[in-house]
Every structure is written in C-alpha cells, then in structure tokens.
Motif scaffolding. Structure first.
Motif, PDB file in Angstrom:
ATOM      1  N   SER A   1       0.730  -1.252  -0.052  1.00 41.22           N
ATOM      2  CA  SER A   1      -0.075  -0.100   0.021  1.00 41.22           C
ATOM      3  C   SER A   1       0.798   1.276  -0.023  1.00 41.22           C
ATOM      4  O   SER A   1       0.413   2.289  -0.161  1.00 41.22           O
ATOM      5  CB  SER A   1      -1.019  -0.047   0.924  1.00 41.22           C
TER       6      SER A   1
ATOM      7  N   ASP B   1       1.851   0.307   7.189  1.00 43.03           N
ATOM      8  CA  ASP B   1       3.170  -0.515   7.164  1.00 43.03           C
ATOM      9  C   ASP B   1       4.146  -0.067   5.838  1.00 43.03           C
ATOM     10  O   ASP B   1       3.470   0.279   4.855  1.00 43.03           O
ATOM     11  CB  ASP B   1       3.034  -1.850   7.452  1.00 43.03           C
TER      12      ASP B   1
ATOM     13  N   ASP C   1       6.201  -2.112   3.163  1.00 42.66           N
ATOM     14  CA  ASP C   1       6.510  -3.280   2.656  1.00 42.66           C
ATOM     15  C   ASP C   1       7.731  -3.064   1.798  1.00 42.66           C
ATOM     16  O   ASP C   1       7.598  -2.100   0.826  1.00 42.66           O
ATOM     17  CB  ASP C   1       5.241  -3.977   2.005  1.00 42.66           C
TER      18      ASP C   1
END
Ligand code: GTP
Ligand code: MG
Length: 556
Positions: free
Chosen positions: A213, A224, A226
């Motif tokens: 995202s 978060d 990634d």
C-alpha cells in the motif's frame, strides 16, 4: 554559497504519483473525466528512487532556524526540496539537486565519540545535527514548520464528514484526509533507500523497493512499509557483454532450495539491521512464514517495516492495483472508505489472524466495480489482451502479463455516483453466495469455489491460490452482517437525513461509528427512540471514546 532562493525553492519536485496528478487536475470527483496522462508504475518508481538517493535524513535540535539550517547545508550543493516532521524529536528530510552533495556532506561528518558506550562506525545518509553553542541561536528566529505524518483523529474526521455536502463529498473527504501525503511518500522511498545502503554492504547492486500500500495508491497514513530486497539485477548486465566462446560465471554457494536461499539472505540482513542499522529497532526474523520476512521499526520515520525477498509477484500485484486505482477516480475513494469502515468495526486488524486483510478488501472492491453495468473497471484478462511484447512478464511460471501504459486503457462510460456505489457494495456483498462462489478479478465474474474455505478470492497471478484462506466462517459472517446493516442504514437515511446544520452524523459518518450495528439492533428491538436521537447518542459516545483513543481508524 548558492543563492538562497534556490535553497528555499520547492519547485522542480518530481510530480510522480497518481494522487498528485489527480489533485492538480482537480479530478477527485466522480467519473472518468480525467484525461491527464498518467505515469507508468515503473516510471514513478524510477523517479522516486532516484530522488531518494539524493536525499538525507537529519535529526535536528528542537529549536532550529530553518533559514540558517538550509544555508548551512547548501554549502554542499543546491537543495531541491526539504521538509521537517516530528517523531520523538525533530527531523528534516533534505533532497539535494545532485547526488554528489550527499558525499560532500558525509565527508565533513564525524562518528560521535561516546563516554560510556562504543559507536559502531557506519557512514549512512542518516545524520545527527548538533549546535556547537546552543545559546547562540537567537530565540526570535522563526522555527521550522512541521509536516504531519499522521491521519486526523476520529473526532476531526467525524466533524469533516458531518460538514460535507453529500455522501460523494464524504468519500472524497475521507480519501483526502487519509491518503499518503507527498512528504510521507518521500519519507517511505527514503527509508527504503537507507535500508538499501545497509543491505548493499553485503550485496552491492541490490535494490530495496517499496511495494504494497505504500506504492499501490491505496496506502493510508500510518500503514506499514513493505520492502522487497531485489537481488536479481546482481551480475545480470555482464552476461550479454561476453564475446568469444567463453562464458564467465560467478563462483557461488548453492543451497537446496529458493526458500532456503531466501531464509539465509534475510537472516544476515536481519542481523545487519539489528547490529549496524542506524534507527532500526525491534528486529524480528520471521523466517518460517509462508513468505519469510524481517520485521523491524524504523524509529526516525516511525514506519513499521516488513522486508522480504524473492517476492516479485507481490511487486507485480502492487503495479496492478496502482493501475486499477488510477483508471477511475471513484476507485480509491471507495476502497479507502471500505477499508476505514472495516477497520472501525474490527473486521481488519494489524495483528495477523482469521480476519479479512486490506488486500482482500481491495480485490473485493475491484471485483464489485468490474460487475457494474457498464463496468467501471476492466477484467485482468482484458488488461492482458491489451499488453504488447514489452509488457510480457512470467514470474516463476505464472503469467503476470498486463498492459502497463494505463493511458491506453479506455475510460469507463459508467457515471454512477459514489453514494450509489457504496450502497450497492454493501448490498452486493451482503447477499453474495460466499458458500458456493469465488471472487475472481481475472475474469470479472463469480466462479464455483474450488475448495471449501469460507471466503475464496482467487490470487490474480497464482490462480490456484486463495488470498483469503485465513478468513474464518465467523469473521465472514460478521462482514456479511455489517454489510447488510450498513446497506440498511443508508437506505433509512435516504428518507430521514439529518439537516447539515444539526451537526449529527449522517451517511458515511454513521457507518464508521464502531458501535453502530449493535446499537441499531438494540434500538430496533426496543423500538424506543427516533433515528435522529439514536444517532445523536451514538455521536456523543464516539466523541467521548475518541478523546481517549485518538484514532481507531489509524494503522493498518
Ligand atoms: P496495508 O494493510 O495497508 O499494509 O495493505 P497492503 O496492501 O500493503 O497489505 P500487506 O502489507 O498485508 O501486504 C503487502 C502486499 O503483499 C499486498 O499489497 C499484496 O501485494 C501482497 N499480499 C498480501 N497478502 C497477500 C496474500 O494473501 N496473497 C498474495 N498473493 N499477496 C499478498
Ligand atoms: Mg502493507
């Protein structure tokens, strides 16, 4: 010294992502009227990565004069862009115009000497700025303005939603408040770039790319980060340069499987981050997971990071979602609202478990938009038919080909409002035959479930896999009940909408009240108070709970 106007200039920033282009063309409204050329995912990634490499992160003293700070740094070269933010201290992100400026700054930077502890010398692009004599900073100097890196509190969100003019306006407001800002996006790419420097100590020429995202255009402030450690480029370019009858190969160590290689690589990188990575704390190596990862907090940026490798399909999924998010301005508005709705009702969680994930929810929204008449989004198979030879992409035997130039995809003729789509989304999934059907964005139609998991959403690229295999029957039932309840609430409000001046929650605001489903059920049973009074009470309860718990819709 460079002229000060260059230093303060914020112009020349790379206009790189869909969101900014949408904002500048003012097309966050409904419909597919936006014809601004959109950048390919790979172009955005390339520009942002290059920008990040010219950028440094500086921990600053709390009271600092912005002008003096910039003047000091400009000794190393012109500055293209900068901003300050707070995260357990004051930090500055400074983007130089040229990469040489970073080396110049590093050349005058010393390793601190400690009294009681020993420093591990590591030259990174993360600095600490100290004042030689703090008292010399005149207090009347204007201090640095900080850019916020977090989403609004529930209270602020409810106020904004209640003041909106329509449900469409509410969905667009929520998107505007929660989407990643330009500064937050820069900070994400910079954090990956800093981690790349650390991983590069072991594997020179490796690349650390953000995915999920942070880059697929569905990221919410606070989500978060990634990261994908890409080792594929190492040693590749030399292969085609060889001539004659000889072929040079690197001597390498072999291990029995790709999975073991991934585990070994992540294990050493995890150690490296833990021991030498400035600002990397709470490093956990989760190597036995289906997709092995190293999880850690990057303290200065405040990001919770998940580092994986050998996960190229996830990067391709991010590109696919980016394309879907850019095709029509209603997509992101609807996805953000559904994600917030799910979070507000604890349908999703930051803890792994039997819940639906944000990734699954996004695929469900895409599927729903493919099912409209006329469709708002094309199927993945259709995107594959539009692909040319350069788009061809096979990863581990899976065909991941689709058109990457989104300007070549015809916009939808569908003009349905967000209000209608929201209502229909809840009705569609409130009545979906989950017991026998699977959700499939490749073909854009329901299919018989190939296995008995309560929720079956076909993995778009590894088509034999179910991305929601973890979801339990009770979590699915909770989703269905809440979807029905929400459709019912919106239907009721069609007839009985509070006036905007009453400052009572309505539309999307009502749907985000955590206790709405239960309270409404109770109220229905008791048949006591009129709807407007029940909603007013709910607002009071959310106001008091939001004072304690600043934002419940924050986080993953
Ligand atoms: P957030 O909840 O905002 O972090 O959304 P996210 O899309 O980043 O999800 P998450 O961090 O859980 O996962 C990161 C990326 O990994 C996703 O965007 C997907 O591309 C991929 N991913 C996550 N879960 C699955 C899954 O179950 N199957 C597959 N194939 N890919 C997944
Ligand atoms: Mg994520």
């Amino acid at each position: 010294l460079r002229p000060i106007h260059r230093l303060l200039s914020r112009a020349g920033t790379v206009a790189a992502d869909v969101r900014r282009e949408e904002q500048s063309s003012g097309s966050v409204e409904t419909g597919s009227e936006d014809r601004t050329p959109k950048k390919k995912f790979s172009e955005v990634q390339k520009e942002r990565r290059e920008q990040a490499k010219r950028t440094v992160l500086i921990h600053c003293p709390n009271k600092i004069s912005e002008k003096k700070f910039l003047k000091y740094l400009s000794q190393h070269g012109p500055i293209n862009n900068h901003f300050f933010y707070e995260s357990f201290g004051l930090y500055a992100v400074v983007e130089f115009c040229q990469q040489e400026s970073v080396a110049s700054l590093q050349s005058v930077t010393r390793t601190p000497s400690m009294d009681t502890e020993a420093a591990i010398p590591f030259r990174s692009r993360f600095f600490n700025l100290r004042l030689k004599s703090p008292s010399n900073q005149p207090s009347e100097q204007p201090h640095a303005q900080c850019s916020s890196q977090s989403s609004p509190s529930s209270k602020k969100l409810f106020e904004l939603l209640c003041d909106a003019e329509s449900i469409d306006d509410q969905l667009n407001t929520l998107l505007k408040e929660f989407q990643l800002t330009e500064e937050n996006t820069r900070l994400r790419y910079l954090t990956c770039s800093l981690i790349e420097d650390i991983a590069g100590a072991y594997f020179p020429d490796c690349t650390v790319r953000p995915f999920g995202s942070s880059v697929n255009s569905f990221g919410k402030l606070g989500c978060d980060l990634d990261m994908f450690l890409d080792l594929d480029e190492i040693g590749k370019f030399s292969a085609h340069k060889t001539s004659g009858n000889f072929l040079m190969e690197f001597q390498v160590k072999n291990v029995p499987s790709e999975r073991i290689a991934t585990q070994k690589i992540l294990s050493v990188i995890g150690e490296c981050l833990d021991h030498f990575g400035p600002g990397c704390v709470g490093v956990q190596k989760i190597l036995n997971a289906r997709c092995p990862l190293v999880r850690f907090s990057h303290q200065a940026s405040g990001f919770q990071c998940d580092l994986t490798t050998n996960n190229r399909i996830a990067l391709k999924s991010s590109e696919l979602l980016y394309i879907y998010g850019a095709l029509d301005s209603r997509v992101r508005a609807l996805v953000f609202s559904i994600r917030c709705w799910a979070r507000a009702h604890s349908l999703t969680s930051s803890i792994p478990g039997a819940w639906i994930t944000n990734f699954s929810l996004t695929i469900m929204v895409i599927f729903f938009l493919q099912r409209r008449s006329p469709p708002i989004l094309p199927t993945l198979d259709y995107l594959k038919t539009l692909a040319d030879a350069e788009d061809k992409c096979i990863i581990e035997g899976h065909n991941c080909t689709f058109i990457r130039d989104l300007n070549r995809i015809k916009p939808s003729g569908n003009t349905e409002t967000l209000e209608l789509l929201l209502k229909e989304f809840f009705e569609y999934f409130g009545n979906f035959a989950f017991n026998k059907n699977s959700i499939n964005i490749r073909q854009g139609r329901e299919q018989n479930k190939p296995e008995s998991s309560p929720l079956h959403i076909q993995n778009p690229f590894e088509t034999s896999l179910n991305i929601s295999k973890n979801v339990s029957q009770s979590q699915l039932q909770k989703f269905v009940d809440l979807a029905r309840e929400s459709a019912w609430i919106l239907q009721q409000q069609d007839q009985d909408r509070p006036s905007p001046s009453s400052h009572q929650p309505w539309g999307l605001a009502t749907l985000l009240l955590p206790s709405v489903a239960n309270s409404l059920c109770l109220a229905k049973k008791k048949k006591k108070k009129p709807a407007s009074e029940r909603i007013k009470n709910l607002l009071e309860s959310i106001k008091s709970s939001s004072a304690e718990n600043s934002t419940d819709t924050n986080g993953k």
